[in-house]
Design an enzyme around this catalytic site. Structure first.
Site, PDB file in Angstrom:
ATOM      1  N   GLU A 112      -1.064  43.260  24.974  1.00 16.46           N
ATOM      2  CA  GLU A 112      -0.094  42.269  24.510  1.00 16.46           C
ATOM      3  C   GLU A 112      -0.269  42.048  23.000  1.00 16.46           C
ATOM      4  OE1 GLU A 112      -0.931  38.993  27.195  1.00 16.46           O
ATOM      5  OE2 GLU A 112      -0.699  40.378  28.873  1.00 16.46           O
ATOM      6  N   GLU A 144      -0.904  41.605  32.773  1.00 16.08           N
ATOM      7  CA  GLU A 144      -2.311  42.009  32.649  1.00 16.08           C
ATOM      8  C   GLU A 144      -2.730  43.018  33.706  1.00 16.08           C
ATOM      9  OE1 GLU A 144      -1.228  38.886  32.375  1.00 16.08           O
ATOM     10  OE2 GLU A 144      -1.750  38.391  30.305  1.00 16.08           O
ATOM     11  N   PHE A 181      -7.900  35.801  31.387  1.00 11.29           N
ATOM     12  CA  PHE A 181      -6.758  36.463  32.034  1.00 11.29           C
ATOM     13  C   PHE A 181      -7.202  37.625  32.922  1.00 11.29           C
ATOM     14  CE2 PHE A 181      -4.602  35.406  27.729  1.00 11.29           C
ATOM     15  CZ  PHE A 181      -4.719  34.043  27.997  1.00 11.29           C
ATOM     16  N   ILE A 182      -8.483  37.904  32.910  1.00 16.14           N
ATOM     17  CA  ILE A 182      -8.998  38.991  33.747  1.00 16.14           C
ATOM     18  C   ILE A 182      -8.752  38.663  35.227  1.00 16.14           C
ATOM     19  CG2 ILE A 182     -11.400  38.292  34.239  1.00 16.14           C
ATOM     20  CD1 ILE A 182     -12.247  41.090  33.220  1.00 16.14           C
ATOM     21  N   HIS A 211      -8.811  28.961  28.661  1.00 18.24           N
ATOM     22  CA  HIS A 211      -8.940  29.816  27.477  1.00 18.24           C
ATOM     23  C   HIS A 211     -10.343  29.747  26.880  1.00 18.24           C
ATOM     24  CE1 HIS A 211      -4.570  29.975  27.604  1.00 18.24           C
ATOM     25  NE2 HIS A 211      -4.553  30.835  26.609  1.00 18.24           N
TER      26      HIS A 211
END
Ligand SMILES: Cc1ncc(C[n+]2csc(CCOP(=O)(O)OP(=O)(O)O)c2C)c(N)n1
Ligand SMILES: [Mg+2]
Length: 758
Positions: A462, A493, A519-520, A562
């Site tokens: 991204e 993702e 985001f994994i 985050h």
């Protein structure tokens, strides 16, 4: 420079329309196909291999029920997802592909595997066949040699179902995970929908390498509702792929997921082909095909492959078919479908109708067809007896096939990026008087070096292209290498990682970026079930030279989603390597080593380290993966800390020194494989261990470090190891809470002193 894509709409009244999606348009038959080039031999082969698949599957039923007479007592373990009824899809499709095209398959994949292998052998050279049968055939007798090779193929397939060393995957995969890299079969998948992105990635590789291959992705109707299907369709259909993405998504619609029905129950559409309209202007060339007609499937897949080869992929085909048996042999079917429905489908049985058509067209007599049936039975009987008496894997070989021990350190100069392919001069990082550059610039330098050295290295994720990545760690590479090698993806993702896995299995060496490690969690199947397992599960035969770069944050008030340090989510999977460097010097050497490694590597950068500077030689160097480093020598206690925590621990060590405590600080750099030797040698000397990490204390990677070292050093240690971690909460936003949560130098020092009893 702004993009030249105009995003300002004209706001004119109108309506969106879509081209029609063809339904069952094929109107050929045996005679018309033969008039336009289908040979008698090819036509007979289709029947022969459909009969082979049917007999293979029926033999599994017999084995399971104790009705296969020669082995009535044999206990067949493993899954029994059989494709009886669906043979025309596998054979129609594989008869239309080239021998070296790729496929991916499903848990119901015996037929795909038999068909792919058989057609690849049909089209192989005598030299290849001799190698395949290990010298067992006679090159002077091509028919005999091919027969021999087909038998060998069936033997290896059945042996895999029996979990034998001679199986395609050495008994590591079994019936739900057959892969056969000889024939371009990139693997069956027991995760419903799991192969969608793998296939798109393999097609991406074919397109980038210009090798003219297509990848056909078999999926069930149920799989089309899994999230990854959307990400993969969209990935393959991205407008920026000017050459198209040569992937055929072939939905084998056998009318049921397990028992749920797509039509009328778990979706809102009559035809899954309709979904094609959502992804590009030409509906992904979607069409609905009669999957009970082998010639119709062959026709559709031939046209689809042609579209792919002429740069117009992806293609979506929905082939309507039916599984005669239950989902598996433990499913009796009674609760969800009627005998009448089953009979209606069986009247259209693809084998019967094709045999009748061949007889009617005068291509094969009834006797010849009977003979083919007998040959199929004999071949499968031989394969079954072969599998039975094949070798059980030796338990001492359990680790074999987990990790590749090869790298691309030595490569053919043909892979170097030619100067003419560059869109701009390579970036020169500005070094200060002591040769220092930023950690983020070390990332760019390593990527650029490796991309220049090897054109199979591509970079995507991204916002990594014109913007240069959320943390500017890919800045400038788009300008140098252009969109062919550096491109943005949609916010997908799972597809980013799954396509990287597929592309790496098909010859590229992709580096992909996940903006935040948080985001994994969107990618767990693709990372944990696909990338990590595809080598071992497929018998150690695949190589997956891919790097997933990602970042840890924290300390910026970004809170729960985050700021996490989720390295333990990657370290939990055997088959992955995981690296988390703290210095710019290590970033460059380790990232280059990761890109050259033939295994999937998760490379974790830290947002707080991006602006650290460090002396980094401009020359080429790599650092061996799996080697820790002593950051500071000491004698009283060993502190292990990685990534950003290394600096917190370093400060703690300096404070400790003022109080007369000598800390030995070890930065493992690589988490998997962990350099237990170096840490243990330090602890044997200092007799105390503190492990520092940013993640919460429960289920963290520090627990593994502490365990592995205590297991080795228990006798030498004076106290149990201590883990200094975040609190057992999600990262909070408010500064006082976040500061309390993150391990600080003061907190580390307090723990050092407690462990030393001071
Ligand atoms: C992600 C995932 N969810 C659920 C399952 C359990 N499961 C295995 S096969 C299957 C049905 C799949 O349906 P479809 O894609 O139509 O393939 P078919 O079995 O009909 O060939 C289910 C639910 C699984 N293996 N993977
Ligand atoms: Mg189904």
């Amino acid at each position: 420079m702004p993009k030249d894509i105009d995003v300002f709409p004209d706001f004119q009244r109108g309506e969106l329309t879509f081209p029609a999606i063809p339904l069952y348009q094929y109107d050929g038959d045996v005679t018309s196909e033969m008039a336009s080039g289908l040979s008698r031999t090819e036509a007979l082969k289709m029947l022969e291999y459909m009969l082979t698949i049917r007999n293979f599957e029926e033999t599994i039923v017999k084995l399971k029920n104790g009705k296969f007479e020669p082995l009535a007592q044999y206990k067949f373990i493993g899954a029994t997802h059989l494709s009886i009824g669906q043979e025309a899809v596998a054979i129609g499709a594989m008869s239309a592909l080239n021998a070296d095209d790729y496929i991916t398959s499903t848990h119901r994949g015996h037929g795909h595997s038999i068909a792919k292998g058989a057609y690849a052998l049909e089209k192989a050279s005598p030299e290849y066949l001799m190698e395949f049968v290990a010298g067992d055939g006679d090159p002077a007798d091509p028919r005999g040699l091919l027969d021999c090779a087909i038998q060998e193929h069936l033997n290896r397939t059945m042996a895999e179902l029996f979990g034998k060393e001679e199986g395609y995957c050495r008994g590591r995969g079994g019936g739900m995970h057959i892969a056969d890299f000889h024939s371009g079969h990139l693997g069956a998948n027991a995760i419903v929908g799991g192969s969608y992105a793998i296939a798109a990635g393999a097609a991406l590789a074919a397109s980038k390498l210009g090798d003219g291959k297509t990848c056909l992705c078999f999926v069930g109707d149920g799989a089309t509702n899994n999230g990854i299907s959307h990400e993969a369709y969209n990935f393959a259909a991205m407008a920026q792929f000017k050459e198209g993405c040569p992937v055929i998504f072939l939905v084998e619609n056998n009318q049921y997921g397990m028992t749920g029905q797509e039509r009328g129950e778990v979706t809102g559409v009559e035809h899954l082909a309709r979904r094609g309209a959502g992804y590009n202007e030409d509906n992904m060339h979607a069409e609905v095909v009669n999957g009970m007609d082998v010639l119709a499937v062959r026709d559709a897949v031939s046209r689809a492959a042609e579209l792919c080869r002429s740069g117009e992929g992806p293609v979506l085909l929905e082939c309507m078919t039916y599984r005669y048996m239950g989902h598996s042999l433990s499913d009796t079917r009674e609760t969800y479908r009627s005998k009448e429905e089953e009979e209606a489908w069986q009247k259209r049985d693809a084998i019967k109708t094709f045999a009748t058509a061949l007889a009617k067209a005068g291509v094969a007599s009834k006797d010849e067809i009977r003979l083919m049936r007998d040959i199929a039975r004999e071949r499968i009987e031989r394969a079954t007896m072969y599998a039975y008496s094949a070798t059980d894997p030796d338990p001492s070989t359990i680790y074999e096939g987990l990790l590749a021990d090869t790298t691309s350190d030595e490569i053919d100069p043909k892979w170097a990026t030619p100067k003419e392919a560059l869109h701009a001069e390579p970036i020169q990082q500005n070094r200060d008087g002591q040769g220092r550059i930023l950690y983020r610039h070390a990332v760019i330098e390593a990527l650029q070096d490796e991309m220049l050295r090897d054109k199979r290295v591509i970079l995507y994720g991204e916002d990594v292209a014109d913007y240069g990545g959320a943390f500017q760690a890919t800045k400038g590479l788009f300008e140098v290498f252009g969109r062919e090698r550096v491109f943005n993806t949609a916010i997908s993702e799972a597809a980013i990682i799954g396509t990287a896995a597929g592309a790496s299995m098909a010859g590229l060496r992709p580096v992909v970026e996940l903006m935040y490690i948080d985001f994994i969690l969107m990618t767990m199947d693709q990372l944990g079930n696909q990338a990590a397992k595809n080598r071992y599960m497929f018998g150690g035969k695949a190589k997956l030279p891919m790097v997933l770069r990602t970042t840890i944050g924290g300390g910026k008030g970004y809170a729960g989603q985050h700021s996490q340090s989720l390295e333990a989510v990657a370290t939990m999977f055997p088959g992955l390597k995981v690296i988390a460097p703290s210095t710019a010097y290590d970033v460059k050497g380790l990232l280059k080593a990761a890109i050259r490694d033939d295994n999937p590597v998760v490379f974790i950068e830290h947002q707080h380290c991006y602006t650290n500077t460090d002396a980094v030689p401009a020359e080429d160097y790599t650092i061996p993966i799996g080697q820790a480093r002593i950051g500071r020598e000491g004698t009283d206690i060993t502190v292990v800390a990685y990534s950003w925590m290394y600096y917190q621990a370093l400060e703690a060590a300096e404070m400790a020194a003022e109080e007369g405590i000598s800390v030995e600080l070890v930065d493992p750099r690589t988490l998997r494989p962990l350099d237990v030797d170096m840490i243990a040698a330090s602890v044997d000397k200092t007799k105390h261990l503190v492990v520092v990490q940013q993640a919460p204390s429960v289920g963290c990677y520090g627990e593994h470090i502490a365990y592995a070292v205590q297991d080795r050093c228990f006798d030498a240690m004076k106290r149990p190891a201590r883990i200094v971690a975040a609190h057992d909460v999600p990262p909070p936003m408010a500064a006082p809470l976040e500061n309390e949560n993150l391990p600080s130098p003061e907190k580390i020092l307090r723990n050092i002193k407690e462990v030393l009893g001071r």
